[in-house]
Every structure is written in C-alpha cells, then in structure tokens.
Design a protein around this motif. Structure first.
Motif, PDB file in Angstrom:
ATOM      1  N   ILE A 176      20.571 -16.843 -29.442  1.00  0.00           N
ATOM      2  CA  ILE A 176      19.721 -15.595 -29.415  1.00  0.00           C
ATOM      3  C   ILE A 176      18.447 -16.382 -29.412  1.00  0.00           C
ATOM      4  O   ILE A 176      17.965 -17.253 -30.254  1.00  0.00           O
ATOM      5  N   PRO A 177      17.317 -16.186 -28.579  1.00  0.00           N
ATOM      6  CA  PRO A 177      16.195 -16.919 -28.527  1.00  0.00           C
ATOM      7  C   PRO A 177      15.250 -16.339 -29.647  1.00  0.00           C
ATOM      8  O   PRO A 177      14.271 -15.845 -29.151  1.00  0.00           O
ATOM      9  N   PHE A 178      15.325 -16.612 -30.681  1.00  0.00           N
ATOM     10  CA  PHE A 178      14.716 -15.878 -31.885  1.00  0.00           C
ATOM     11  C   PHE A 178      14.513 -17.022 -32.844  1.00  0.00           C
ATOM     12  O   PHE A 178      15.989 -17.539 -33.523  1.00  0.00           O
ATOM     13  N   PHE A 179      13.699 -17.278 -33.380  1.00  0.00           N
ATOM     14  CA  PHE A 179      13.344 -18.285 -34.421  1.00  0.00           C
ATOM     15  C   PHE A 179      13.324 -17.499 -36.028  1.00  0.00           C
ATOM     16  O   PHE A 179      12.498 -16.729 -36.045  1.00  0.00           O
TER      17      PHE A 179
END
Length: 296
Positions: free
Chosen positions: A202-205
């Motif tokens: 998931i492109p989430f930090f």
C-alpha cells in the motif's frame, strides 16, 4: 566598527553515494550552503560518483573509491557515512583516527562487538561520533517529549503485601505473554509501549510514535522522509472537563534531515552534545535484542 563574526563553513566528505545521499543528504547540504559544502565523495561505483558530483552545487567535489583517502584529506572537516551495514564502523574508526567528526547513518552497527570498537576509538580521538537518527530532530517529536514531561504524574505507593504484588505480577505476565504473540510490548516504569513493524504494497507511509495516559494521548506522525517539506505532525487527543479535544499541529515544514544537519553543525562547531552518539547506538542494539527475544 567592530568586526562581525562569520560562522565557518564545514567541508563534508560523503562515503556512500547511494539512495539516501542522493535523495536527502546532498540536497540538504546544498540547501544549507551557509553552513556546509560537499568537498569529497567516496564510492566503489564510478557511475554513482559521477551522478552525485553533478548534484553538488558550487565547485565540483573530489571523488575516490578509497575511504582512507577521503578521511585523511585536509579538504574534509566532517565525514558523512551512509554506506551499507557492513562498513560504517570501520569507516567511522578511520574518520576518528584522522581526528575527524563523523555522522554515521542509522544503524551505526548491527553488532555489539563492532559498536564497542567504535566507542573505544572515539575515546582516544579528537573527533566525535554523531549517529543519524533523524526522526529525533523533528520539531513535533521534541514538542511531544516536552508535552509528556509537563504532564502531571500520579504519586505511587507501595504499602501493600508481597503476596499481592506477586499475584499481580503473575497475572500481568500472563496477559503480556499473550500480547507479545502479535506485538512487542515494552514495560516502562509508568507506561507501556507497543512496537509493531511490517511492510505492505500500500503506497502509504505509516510511521508514528504514540504515548497514552488516562486523559491524553500524544502521537507523532512521520511522513515520507524522502519528500522534502512534508511535515512531521503532532496529534493530541485529550479529555477537557467532560468533553474531548483533538489538535493537529504542524510546527514547521523543515524536514528532520535538515534539522539533523543543523544539529550536526552545532555539534562540530559549538560542542553541543549530540542526541545520538556511539553509546546511544549501542542502546539501540540492546533494544533490537529485546525485540528479537520477545519474538522468539
């Protein structure tokens, strides 16, 4: 008229021209040109040396494949070590042997034996070690630490029997053992901390630290450090009377890497004690060992 004191510009030699040097360190040194200048680059890859040299503003830095050459150069005041985990201690010792201050990217080492060698080398050098735990420099993190210090802490009493203490300890140990199956839980004097780690597509930090008390929680939310200017946010939730209040604070848009370099400057020029030195890096390894032991 009296003369105006001009702050010195520190000449930086960078060992390791990979990802973090390209994305964070070289651009931030360019940005802080009134404090730093990149004068020397070291890497075993000629392609990375050429690429990074083009990213340095001002005079083209010297380049080498030899860490010994860089550390011995009079053109270098501070050595910035961003190499793979196998090399930072050896290169940090080289810097110290040449009486140079050095910033070693985290982790300074993944081996207690190696970190002890670094500590011993620092004791006999005029140089010093600064470990790059950049998130500790975020303004929101510093505010969260101060906020927790300022909270009222309840007084604790110990007028209860040994049997009651043992009964409670046994029950809590059983509960914590169940919790550790999924998480790592550290028990401090007056609050617990849960550590979780993992990767997903998931492109989430999602990095954050949260401290909770009965009436208040303080969460520091770290955004992607590779994108300059993304703020570290402080989220405070607390009970006010019978109600609830939530505050989201963005104190500055200066990223932690920039703030870290400014602290490094004070460390070298003004003798400021670093937040993370070699001894502190050893505590990191002891913490990692606790996490692994809990996992097993």
């Amino acid at each position: 008229m009296g003369s105006t004191r001009q702050d010195p510009i520190l000449h930086v030699g960078i060992i390791g021209c990979g990802e973090i040097s390209q994305v964070a360190h070289i651009p931030n040194i360019n940005f802080l040109a009134h404090r730093f200048r990149t004068t020397y680059l070291c890497d075993i890859s000629q392609q990375s040396l050429r690429h990074c040299a083009q990213r340095v503003l001002g005079e083209t830095p010297k380049s080498t494949a030899s860490a010994e050459e860089l550390c011995a150069s009079p053109d270098v005041d501070v050595v910035l070590i961003t190499n793979a985990d196998a090399y930072p201690v050896e290169q940090g010792i080289l810097a110290l042997q040449n009486e140079k201050y050095c910033l070693i990217e985290k982790p300074a080492s993944i081996c207690l034996r190696y970190i002890d060698r670094l500590i011993e080398a620092e004791k006999i050098s005029k140089g010093k070690v600064f470990v790059g735990t950049m998130r500790r420099f975020a303004a929101a993190f510093l505010d969260a630490v101060e906020d927790y210090r300022n909270q009222a802490h309840p007084q604790r009493f110990d007028d209860f029997s040994k049997q009651d203490s043992c009964d409670r300890a046994n029950k809590e140990a059983d509960i914590y053992e169940q919790a550790i199956n999924d998480n790592v839980l550290f028990r401090y004097d007056n609050f617990p901390v849960v550590y979780e780690s993992g990767l997903s597509d998931i492109p989430f930090f999602g990095a954050h630290i949260e401290v909770a008390s009965p009436r208040k929680t303080v969460r520091v939310i770290f955004d992607n450090p590779y994108i300059k200017g993304l703020p570290v946010t402080l989220l405070i939730r607390e009970k006010i009377g019978d109600g609830f209040q939530e505050r989201k604070i963005r104190k500055t848009y200066e990223d932690p890497y920039t703030l870290e370099l400014l602290d490094l400057y004070d460390f070298v020029v003004n003798g400021k004690t670093p937040k993370s030195g070699a001894e502190d890096a050893k505590k990191d390894l002891e913490l990692f060992r606790m996490i692994l032991q809990a996992g097993f």
